[in-house]
Design an enzyme around this catalytic site. Structure first.
Site, PDB file in Angstrom:
ATOM      1  N   LYS A   1      17.327  -5.713  54.431  1.00  0.00           N
ATOM      2  CA  LYS A   1      16.844  -6.678  55.424  1.00  0.00           C
ATOM      3  C   LYS A   1      17.104  -8.130  55.020  1.00  0.00           C
ATOM      4  O   LYS A   1      16.904  -9.038  55.816  1.00  0.00           O
ATOM      5  CB  LYS A   1      15.362  -6.449  55.734  1.00  0.00           C
ATOM      6  CG  LYS A   1      14.405  -6.780  54.629  1.00  0.00           C
ATOM      7  CD  LYS A   1      12.983  -6.473  55.077  1.00  0.00           C
ATOM      8  CE  LYS A   1      11.974  -6.824  54.008  1.00  0.00           C
ATOM      9  NZ  LYS A   1      10.621  -6.405  54.370  1.00  0.00           N
TER      10      LYS A   1
ATOM     11  N   ASP B   1       6.493 -12.665  44.504  1.00  0.00           N
ATOM     12  CA  ASP B   1       5.338 -12.294  45.319  1.00  0.00           C
ATOM     13  C   ASP B   1       4.430 -13.524  45.352  1.00  0.00           C
ATOM     14  O   ASP B   1       4.125 -14.115  44.314  1.00  0.00           O
ATOM     15  CB  ASP B   1       4.616 -11.113  44.648  1.00  0.00           C
ATOM     16  CG  ASP B   1       3.417 -10.627  45.446  1.00  0.00           C
ATOM     17  OD1 ASP B   1       2.805 -11.439  46.173  1.00  0.00           O
ATOM     18  OD2 ASP B   1       3.083  -9.443  45.341  1.00  0.00           O
TER      19      ASP B   1
ATOM     20  N   LYS C   1      -3.905 -19.235  59.080  1.00  0.00           N
ATOM     21  CA  LYS C   1      -3.088 -20.448  59.072  1.00  0.00           C
ATOM     22  C   LYS C   1      -3.955 -21.708  58.982  1.00  0.00           C
ATOM     23  O   LYS C   1      -3.594 -22.674  58.306  1.00  0.00           O
ATOM     24  CB  LYS C   1      -2.206 -20.503  60.326  1.00  0.00           C
ATOM     25  CG  LYS C   1      -1.212 -19.362  60.454  1.00  0.00           C
ATOM     26  CD  LYS C   1      -0.258 -19.238  59.292  1.00  0.00           C
ATOM     27  CE  LYS C   1       0.901 -20.164  59.339  1.00  0.00           C
ATOM     28  NZ  LYS C   1       1.913 -19.880  58.295  1.00  0.00           N
TER      29      LYS C   1
ATOM     30  N   ALA D   1      12.229 -16.006  52.402  1.00  0.00           N
ATOM     31  CA  ALA D   1      13.583 -16.370  52.836  1.00  0.00           C
ATOM     32  C   ALA D   1      14.168 -15.456  53.916  1.00  0.00           C
ATOM     33  O   ALA D   1      14.979 -15.896  54.726  1.00  0.00           O
ATOM     34  CB  ALA D   1      14.520 -16.399  51.632  1.00  0.00           C
TER      35      ALA D   1
ATOM     36  N   ALA E   1       6.794 -18.615  54.074  1.00  0.00           N
ATOM     37  CA  ALA E   1       6.228 -17.258  54.084  1.00  0.00           C
ATOM     38  C   ALA E   1       4.764 -17.262  54.485  1.00  0.00           C
ATOM     39  O   ALA E   1       4.012 -18.172  54.137  1.00  0.00           O
ATOM     40  CB  ALA E   1       6.371 -16.632  52.691  1.00  0.00           C
ATOM     41  N   SER E   2       4.373 -16.246  55.254  1.00  0.00           N
ATOM     42  CA  SER E   2       2.961 -16.064  55.586  1.00  0.00           C
ATOM     43  C   SER E   2       2.701 -14.576  55.732  1.00  0.00           C
ATOM     44  O   SER E   2       3.441 -13.885  56.438  1.00  0.00           O
ATOM     45  CB  SER E   2       2.609 -16.784  56.877  1.00  0.00           C
ATOM     46  OG  SER E   2       1.216 -16.763  57.074  1.00  0.00           O
TER      47      SER E   2
END
Length: 323
Positions: free
Chosen positions: A40, A60, A169, A10, A81-82
Protein backbone atom coordinates in the site's frame (compact mmCIF):
# COMPACT_ATOMS: atom_id res chain seq x y z
CA UNK A 1 15.83 23.91 -1.98
CA UNK A 2 17.30 20.70 -0.66
CA UNK A 3 15.74 20.96 2.80
CA UNK A 4 15.09 17.69 4.60
CA UNK A 5 11.54 17.30 5.90
CA UNK A 6 9.65 14.48 7.58
CA UNK A 7 6.04 13.58 6.69
CA UNK A 8 4.20 11.26 9.09
CA UNK A 9 1.62 8.80 7.80
CA UNK A 10 3.29 9.02 4.38
CA UNK A 11 1.08 6.45 2.63
CA UNK A 12 -2.20 8.28 3.33
CA UNK A 13 -4.41 10.38 1.03
CA UNK A 14 -3.22 13.88 2.02
CA UNK A 15 0.36 12.86 2.85
CA UNK A 16 0.88 11.20 -0.55
CA UNK A 17 -0.08 14.39 -2.41
CA UNK A 18 2.03 16.46 -0.02
CA UNK A 19 5.07 14.24 -0.67
CA UNK A 20 4.50 14.51 -4.42
CA UNK A 21 4.46 18.31 -4.10
CA UNK A 22 7.51 18.43 -1.80
CA UNK A 23 9.55 16.23 -4.16
CA UNK A 24 8.58 18.44 -7.12
CA UNK A 25 9.89 21.47 -5.17
CA UNK A 26 13.28 19.86 -4.51
CA UNK A 27 12.80 18.75 -0.92
CA UNK A 28 14.37 15.61 0.45
CA UNK A 29 11.55 13.72 2.17
CA UNK A 30 11.53 11.19 4.97
CA UNK A 31 8.13 9.50 5.23
CA UNK A 32 7.02 7.49 8.25
CA UNK A 33 4.93 4.37 7.64
CA UNK A 34 4.21 1.24 9.64
CA UNK A 35 5.74 -1.09 7.05
CA UNK A 36 7.97 0.46 4.34
CA UNK A 37 7.74 -2.68 2.21
CA UNK A 38 3.94 -2.88 2.32
CA UNK A 39 2.27 -2.87 -1.10
CA UNK A 40 0.00 0.00 0.00
CA UNK A 41 3.07 2.29 0.08
CA UNK A 42 4.32 1.25 -3.37
CA UNK A 43 2.75 4.31 -5.04
CA UNK A 44 5.18 6.57 -3.16
CA UNK A 45 8.21 5.02 -4.83
CA UNK A 46 6.67 5.77 -8.25
CA UNK A 47 6.54 9.53 -7.64
CA UNK A 48 8.90 11.76 -9.64
CA UNK A 49 12.26 12.13 -7.85
CA UNK A 50 11.26 9.54 -5.24
CA UNK A 51 14.16 7.23 -6.10
CA UNK A 52 16.73 9.84 -5.12
CA UNK A 53 14.87 12.05 -2.61
CA UNK A 54 12.40 9.87 -0.68
CA UNK A 55 13.17 7.48 2.17
CA UNK A 56 10.48 5.61 4.06
CA UNK A 57 11.08 4.98 7.76
CA UNK A 58 9.37 2.26 9.74
CA UNK A 59 7.78 4.16 12.61
CA UNK A 60 4.89 4.01 15.03
CA UNK A 61 3.50 7.28 16.40
CA UNK A 62 3.34 5.74 19.89
CA UNK A 63 6.98 4.61 19.76
CA UNK A 64 9.02 7.75 20.47
CA UNK A 65 12.37 6.25 19.47
CA UNK A 66 11.15 5.34 15.98
CA UNK A 67 9.67 8.83 15.46
CA UNK A 68 12.85 10.44 16.81
CA UNK A 69 14.98 8.49 14.34
CA UNK A 70 12.89 9.67 11.38
CA UNK A 71 12.86 13.33 12.46
CA UNK A 72 16.47 13.65 13.68
CA UNK A 73 18.41 15.79 11.18
CA UNK A 74 15.29 17.29 9.55
CA UNK A 75 14.69 20.99 8.90
CA UNK A 76 10.93 20.66 9.19
CA UNK A 77 8.11 18.25 9.99
CA UNK A 78 4.62 17.71 8.62
CA UNK A 79 2.52 15.68 11.05
CA UNK A 80 -0.23 14.30 8.82
CA UNK A 81 -0.87 10.88 10.36
CA UNK A 82 -3.94 10.42 12.52
CA UNK A 83 -5.14 7.13 13.97
CA UNK A 84 -8.51 5.67 13.02
CA UNK A 85 -10.25 2.80 14.85
CA UNK A 86 -9.13 -0.56 13.49
CA UNK A 87 -12.59 -2.13 13.37
CA UNK A 88 -16.08 -2.27 14.83
CA UNK A 89 -16.43 -2.44 18.59
CA UNK A 90 -18.36 -5.57 19.57
CA UNK A 91 -19.31 -4.61 23.11
CA UNK A 92 -21.29 -1.32 23.27
CA UNK A 93 -20.37 -0.79 26.94
CA UNK A 94 -16.71 -0.89 26.02
CA UNK A 95 -17.18 1.47 23.07
CA UNK A 96 -16.24 4.73 24.80
CA UNK A 97 -13.17 3.18 26.39
CA UNK A 98 -12.16 1.59 23.09
CA UNK A 99 -12.49 4.82 21.14
CA UNK A 100 -10.50 6.59 23.83
CA UNK A 101 -7.75 3.97 23.65
CA UNK A 102 -7.80 3.51 19.85
CA UNK A 103 -8.40 7.06 18.73
CA UNK A 104 -8.04 9.87 21.24
CA UNK A 105 -5.04 8.76 23.29
CA UNK A 106 -2.97 7.78 20.21
CA UNK A 107 -3.88 11.05 18.45
CA UNK A 108 -2.70 13.10 21.42
CA UNK A 109 0.29 10.98 22.39
CA UNK A 110 1.35 10.55 18.75
CA UNK A 111 1.20 14.30 18.16
CA UNK A 112 3.21 15.02 21.32
CA UNK A 113 5.81 12.41 20.35
CA UNK A 114 6.22 14.08 16.94
CA UNK A 115 6.52 17.54 18.52
CA UNK A 116 8.99 16.39 21.20
CA UNK A 117 11.18 14.81 18.51
CA UNK A 118 10.85 18.02 16.45
CA UNK A 119 11.97 20.11 19.41
CA UNK A 120 14.94 17.83 20.05
CA UNK A 121 15.89 17.97 16.35
CA UNK A 122 15.64 21.79 16.46
CA UNK A 123 13.43 21.86 13.37
CA UNK A 124 12.56 25.24 11.86
CA UNK A 125 8.81 24.63 12.00
CA UNK A 126 6.37 21.79 12.63
CA UNK A 127 3.11 21.71 10.66
CA UNK A 128 0.29 19.79 12.36
CA UNK A 129 -2.66 18.69 10.24
CA UNK A 130 -5.72 19.16 12.39
CA UNK A 131 -9.26 19.14 10.97
CA UNK A 132 -12.29 21.30 10.34
CA UNK A 133 -13.85 18.97 12.94
CA UNK A 134 -11.73 20.79 15.55
CA UNK A 135 -13.39 24.07 14.49
CA UNK A 136 -17.04 23.51 13.61
CA UNK A 137 -18.70 21.64 16.49
CA UNK A 138 -19.49 24.60 18.72
CA UNK A 139 -23.21 25.07 19.48
CA UNK A 140 -22.53 28.34 21.30
CA UNK A 141 -21.00 30.08 18.27
CA UNK A 142 -23.37 32.84 17.04
CA UNK A 143 -25.46 31.60 14.11
CA UNK A 144 -24.89 34.79 12.13
CA UNK A 145 -21.11 34.87 12.58
CA UNK A 146 -18.72 33.19 10.14
CA UNK A 147 -16.51 30.61 11.85
CA UNK A 148 -12.87 31.67 11.83
CA UNK A 149 -9.71 30.41 13.55
CA UNK A 150 -11.01 31.62 16.93
CA UNK A 151 -13.78 29.03 16.84
CA UNK A 152 -12.95 25.74 18.58
CA UNK A 153 -15.13 22.67 18.74
CA UNK A 154 -16.66 22.06 22.17
CA UNK A 155 -15.13 18.84 23.53
CA UNK A 156 -18.10 18.04 25.78
CA UNK A 157 -20.48 18.57 22.85
CA UNK A 158 -18.35 16.23 20.70
CA UNK A 159 -18.54 13.58 23.42
CA UNK A 160 -22.30 14.05 23.65
CA UNK A 161 -22.60 13.68 19.85
CA UNK A 162 -20.21 10.68 19.96
CA UNK A 163 -17.98 12.38 17.39
CA UNK A 164 -14.84 10.59 18.53
CA UNK A 165 -12.75 11.39 15.46
CA UNK A 166 -13.56 15.10 15.82
CA UNK A 167 -12.77 14.94 19.53
CA UNK A 168 -9.42 13.27 18.82
CA UNK A 169 -8.49 16.08 16.42
CA UNK A 170 -9.64 18.80 18.84
CA UNK A 171 -7.67 17.25 21.73
CA UNK A 172 -4.55 16.74 19.60
CA UNK A 173 -4.61 20.25 18.16
CA UNK A 174 -5.11 21.95 21.51
CA UNK A 175 -2.21 19.90 22.95
CA UNK A 176 -0.07 20.92 19.94
CA UNK A 177 -0.90 24.58 20.51
CA UNK A 178 0.02 24.34 24.21
CA UNK A 179 3.24 22.46 23.40
CA UNK A 180 4.32 25.25 21.05
CA UNK A 181 3.52 27.91 23.65
CA UNK A 182 5.37 26.16 26.49
CA UNK A 183 8.50 25.14 24.55
CA UNK A 184 8.91 27.85 21.91
CA UNK A 185 8.71 25.31 19.08
CA UNK A 186 7.21 26.96 15.98
CA UNK A 187 4.01 24.93 15.53
CA UNK A 188 1.50 25.87 12.82
CA UNK A 189 -1.80 23.98 12.57
CA UNK A 190 -3.88 23.56 9.41
CA UNK A 191 -7.54 22.49 9.63
CA UNK A 192 -8.85 20.99 6.36
CA UNK A 193 -12.56 20.27 5.97
CA UNK A 194 -13.85 17.24 3.99
CA UNK A 195 -11.02 16.40 1.58
CA UNK A 196 -11.91 15.20 -1.93
CA UNK A 197 -9.93 14.69 -5.14
CA UNK A 198 -8.11 11.92 -6.99
CA UNK A 199 -6.18 9.40 -4.91
CA UNK A 200 -2.53 8.46 -5.32
CA UNK A 201 -2.83 5.54 -2.90
CA UNK A 202 -4.62 2.30 -3.87
CA UNK A 203 -6.69 1.91 -0.68
CA UNK A 204 -9.82 4.08 -0.61
CA UNK A 205 -9.88 6.55 2.29
CA UNK A 206 -12.98 7.56 4.25
CA UNK A 207 -13.41 11.05 2.75
CA UNK A 208 -13.23 9.67 -0.81
CA UNK A 209 -15.80 7.04 0.11
CA UNK A 210 -18.17 9.85 1.14
CA UNK A 211 -18.52 10.81 -2.53
CA UNK A 212 -18.63 7.21 -3.74
CA UNK A 213 -21.52 6.44 -1.38
CA UNK A 214 -23.59 9.40 -2.60
CA UNK A 215 -23.44 8.02 -6.16
CA UNK A 216 -23.89 4.33 -5.39
CA UNK A 217 -26.07 3.82 -2.35
CA UNK A 218 -29.41 5.01 -3.73
CA UNK A 219 -30.42 6.71 -0.49
CA UNK A 220 -34.17 7.28 -0.20
CA UNK A 221 -33.77 10.55 1.71
CA UNK A 222 -30.81 12.62 2.88
CA UNK A 223 -30.40 15.68 5.10
CA UNK A 224 -29.72 18.89 3.19
CA UNK A 225 -26.83 20.31 5.21
CA UNK A 226 -23.96 22.64 4.41
CA UNK A 227 -21.00 20.71 2.97
CA UNK A 228 -17.51 22.14 3.49
CA UNK A 229 -15.12 20.74 0.88
CA UNK A 230 -11.51 21.12 -0.18
CA UNK A 231 -9.36 19.48 -2.87
CA UNK A 232 -6.53 17.28 -1.61
CA UNK A 233 -4.09 19.01 -3.97
CA UNK A 234 -5.09 22.38 -2.52
CA UNK A 235 -4.55 20.99 1.01
CA UNK A 236 -1.01 19.98 0.03
CA UNK A 237 -0.40 23.53 -1.26
CA UNK A 238 -1.78 24.98 2.00
CA UNK A 239 0.56 22.81 4.09
CA UNK A 240 3.57 23.89 2.05
CA UNK A 241 2.59 27.57 2.34
CA UNK A 242 2.18 27.17 6.10
CA UNK A 243 5.70 25.73 6.22
CA UNK A 244 7.47 28.10 3.84
CA UNK A 245 5.91 31.47 4.64
CA UNK A 246 7.85 33.12 7.51
CA UNK A 247 4.73 35.03 8.61
CA UNK A 248 2.60 31.89 9.03
CA UNK A 249 1.48 31.38 12.64
CA UNK A 250 -1.23 29.76 14.75
CA UNK A 251 -3.96 27.88 12.94
CA UNK A 252 -5.47 28.04 9.47
CA UNK A 253 -8.89 26.89 8.30
CA UNK A 254 -8.50 25.14 4.93
CA UNK A 255 -11.87 25.11 3.15
CA UNK A 256 -12.30 25.55 -0.59
CA UNK A 257 -16.05 25.41 -1.16
CA UNK A 258 -19.22 25.55 0.90
CA UNK A 259 -22.32 24.18 -0.78
CA UNK A 260 -25.63 22.73 0.37
CA UNK A 261 -25.78 18.95 0.06
CA UNK A 262 -28.67 19.03 -2.45
CA UNK A 263 -26.84 21.61 -4.62
CA UNK A 264 -23.71 19.43 -4.54
CA UNK A 265 -25.70 16.38 -5.66
CA UNK A 266 -27.49 18.39 -8.34
CA UNK A 267 -24.09 19.51 -9.66
CA UNK A 268 -22.87 15.91 -9.69
CA UNK A 269 -26.08 14.80 -11.39
CA UNK A 270 -25.60 17.37 -14.17
CA UNK A 271 -22.07 16.03 -14.75
CA UNK A 272 -22.82 12.33 -14.21
CA UNK A 273 -26.56 11.72 -14.61
CA UNK A 274 -26.53 7.92 -14.53
CA UNK A 275 -25.74 7.24 -10.88
CA UNK A 276 -28.08 6.33 -8.05
CA UNK A 277 -28.72 9.69 -6.36
CA UNK A 278 -30.88 10.30 -3.25
CA UNK A 279 -34.62 10.53 -4.00
CA UNK A 280 -35.47 13.38 -1.61
CA UNK A 281 -33.98 15.77 0.94
CA UNK A 282 -34.96 16.92 4.41
CA UNK A 283 -34.15 20.31 5.92
CA UNK A 284 -30.80 20.18 7.70
CA UNK A 285 -31.13 23.62 9.25
CA UNK A 286 -28.83 26.61 8.98
CA UNK A 287 -25.19 26.56 9.96
CA UNK A 288 -22.57 29.34 10.00
CA UNK A 289 -20.08 29.25 7.15
CA UNK A 290 -16.32 28.98 7.67
CA UNK A 291 -13.70 31.41 6.46
CA UNK A 292 -10.38 30.57 4.79
CA UNK A 293 -9.49 34.26 4.64
CA UNK A 294 -6.45 33.89 6.90
CA UNK A 295 -5.02 31.15 4.66
CA UNK A 296 -5.81 33.18 1.52
CA UNK A 297 -3.74 36.04 2.95
CA UNK A 298 -0.74 33.66 2.85
CA UNK A 299 -1.33 33.38 -0.91
CA UNK A 300 -3.53 30.26 -0.96
CA UNK A 301 -6.29 29.74 -3.48
CA UNK A 302 -8.32 26.70 -4.50
CA UNK A 303 -9.31 25.16 -7.80
CA UNK A 304 -12.95 25.22 -9.02
CA UNK A 305 -15.28 22.70 -7.34
CA UNK A 306 -16.22 21.24 -10.73
CA UNK A 307 -12.57 20.33 -11.39
CA UNK A 308 -12.37 18.53 -8.05
CA UNK A 309 -15.60 16.61 -8.68
CA UNK A 310 -14.66 15.57 -12.21
CA UNK A 311 -11.12 14.55 -11.25
CA UNK A 312 -12.47 12.60 -8.27
CA UNK A 313 -15.20 10.74 -10.18
CA UNK A 314 -12.97 9.94 -13.14
CA UNK A 315 -10.40 8.51 -10.75
CA UNK A 316 -13.03 6.44 -8.88
CA UNK A 317 -14.30 5.09 -12.20
CA UNK A 318 -10.80 4.09 -13.31
CA UNK A 319 -10.16 2.48 -9.89
CA UNK A 320 -13.37 0.44 -10.12
CA UNK A 321 -14.93 2.07 -7.06
CA UNK A 322 -18.16 2.98 -8.86
CA UNK A 323 -18.91 -0.39 -10.45
Amino acid sequence: MGEVVCVTGAGGFVASWLIKLLLSKGYTVRGTVRQPGDEKNAHLYKLDKASENLTLYKADLLDYDSIHEAISGCNGVFHVASPLPTGPVQNPEARLLTFSVELIEPAVKGTLNVLKASLEAKVRRAIVVSSGAAVTMNPRWPKDRVKDENCWSDKEFQKKMKNWYGLSKTEAESEAMEFGKSTGLDVVRVCPTLVLGPMLQTTANSSSMFLVRQLKEGYESRENKLQKLVDVRDVAEALLLAYEKPEAEGRYICVGHMIMYKDLLDKLKSLYPHYNYPKSYTDGGEEPKMSAEKLQKLGWNCRPLEDTLIDSIEHYKAAGLLE
